[in-house]
Scaffold this motif. Sequence first.
Motif, mmCIF file in Angstrom:
data_model
loop_
_atom_site.group_PDB
_atom_site.id
_atom_site.type_symbol
_atom_site.label_atom_id
_atom_site.label_comp_id
_atom_site.label_asym_id
_atom_site.label_seq_id
_atom_site.Cartn_x
_atom_site.Cartn_y
_atom_site.Cartn_z
ATOM 1 N N ALA A 4 0.831 -1.206 0.000
ATOM 2 C CA ALA A 4 0.000 0.000 0.000
ATOM 3 C C ALA A 4 0.867 1.258 0.000
ATOM 4 O O ALA A 4 0.540 2.241 -0.674
ATOM 5 C CB ALA A 4 -0.927 -0.005 1.210
ATOM 6 N N ARG A 5 1.959 1.214 0.750
ATOM 7 C CA ARG A 5 2.872 2.360 0.780
ATOM 8 C C ARG A 5 3.495 2.586 -0.596
ATOM 9 O O ARG A 5 3.564 3.716 -1.070
ATOM 10 C CB ARG A 5 3.955 2.151 1.833
ATOM 11 C CG ARG A 5 4.884 3.345 1.956
ATOM 12 C CD ARG A 5 5.906 3.164 3.029
ATOM 13 N NE ARG A 5 6.811 2.080 2.625
ATOM 14 C CZ ARG A 5 7.439 1.288 3.472
ATOM 15 N NH1 ARG A 5 7.228 1.416 4.761
ATOM 16 N NH2 ARG A 5 8.241 0.354 3.038
ATOM 17 N N SER A 8 0.875 4.052 -2.986
ATOM 18 C CA SER A 8 0.556 5.447 -2.706
ATOM 19 C C SER A 8 1.720 6.368 -3.068
ATOM 20 O O SER A 8 1.503 7.479 -3.560
ATOM 21 C CB SER A 8 0.153 5.629 -1.248
ATOM 22 O OG SER A 8 1.202 5.255 -0.391
ATOM 23 N N ALA A 43 -3.715 10.288 -2.083
ATOM 24 C CA ALA A 43 -2.488 9.526 -1.855
ATOM 25 C C ALA A 43 -1.767 9.957 -0.575
ATOM 26 O O ALA A 43 -1.150 9.116 0.092
ATOM 27 C CB ALA A 43 -1.554 9.657 -3.042
ATOM 28 N N CYS A 46 -3.248 8.225 2.555
ATOM 29 C CA CYS A 46 -2.990 6.782 2.438
ATOM 30 C C CYS A 46 -1.526 6.474 2.721
ATOM 31 O O CYS A 46 -1.205 5.496 3.398
ATOM 32 C CB CYS A 46 -3.370 6.279 1.052
ATOM 33 S SG CYS A 46 -5.131 6.329 0.729
ATOM 34 N N TYR A 49 -0.856 6.966 6.496
ATOM 35 C CA TYR A 49 -1.428 5.860 7.260
ATOM 36 C C TYR A 49 -0.581 4.599 7.130
ATOM 37 O O TYR A 49 -0.304 3.926 8.115
ATOM 38 C CB TYR A 49 -2.861 5.579 6.783
ATOM 39 C CG TYR A 49 -3.502 4.406 7.464
ATOM 40 C CD1 TYR A 49 -4.011 4.518 8.746
ATOM 41 C CD2 TYR A 49 -3.582 3.177 6.816
ATOM 42 C CE1 TYR A 49 -4.599 3.424 9.365
ATOM 43 C CE2 TYR A 49 -4.158 2.079 7.427
ATOM 44 C CZ TYR A 49 -4.682 2.220 8.713
ATOM 45 O OH TYR A 49 -5.240 1.140 9.318
ATOM 46 N N SER A 50 -0.179 4.278 5.919
ATOM 47 C CA SER A 50 0.586 3.047 5.726
ATOM 48 C C SER A 50 1.974 3.146 6.362
ATOM 49 O O SER A 50 2.488 2.151 6.862
ATOM 50 C CB SER A 50 0.702 2.717 4.242
ATOM 51 O OG SER A 50 1.418 3.712 3.553
#
Length: 58
Positions: A4-5, A8, A43, A46, A49-50
């Motif tokens: 996910a990182r 993003s 992005a 996200c 958060y990641s």
Amino acid sequence: MKRARNISILALLLAVLVMAVNMFAVPLPDWAVRTAGVVILLALPCMAYSIVKGSAGQ
């Protein structure tokens, strides 16, 4: 969370690249600039958060 990182970060870099092309090279259509802005706005949280979730899990 690493996937996910990476996704993003890639989306953020592409959107910033579109913004840079718009500012320095050629003026892009309004819909392209607005879409890049929306991608940046999605992005950033996200990615934050990641990164926080990924570092808390270690």
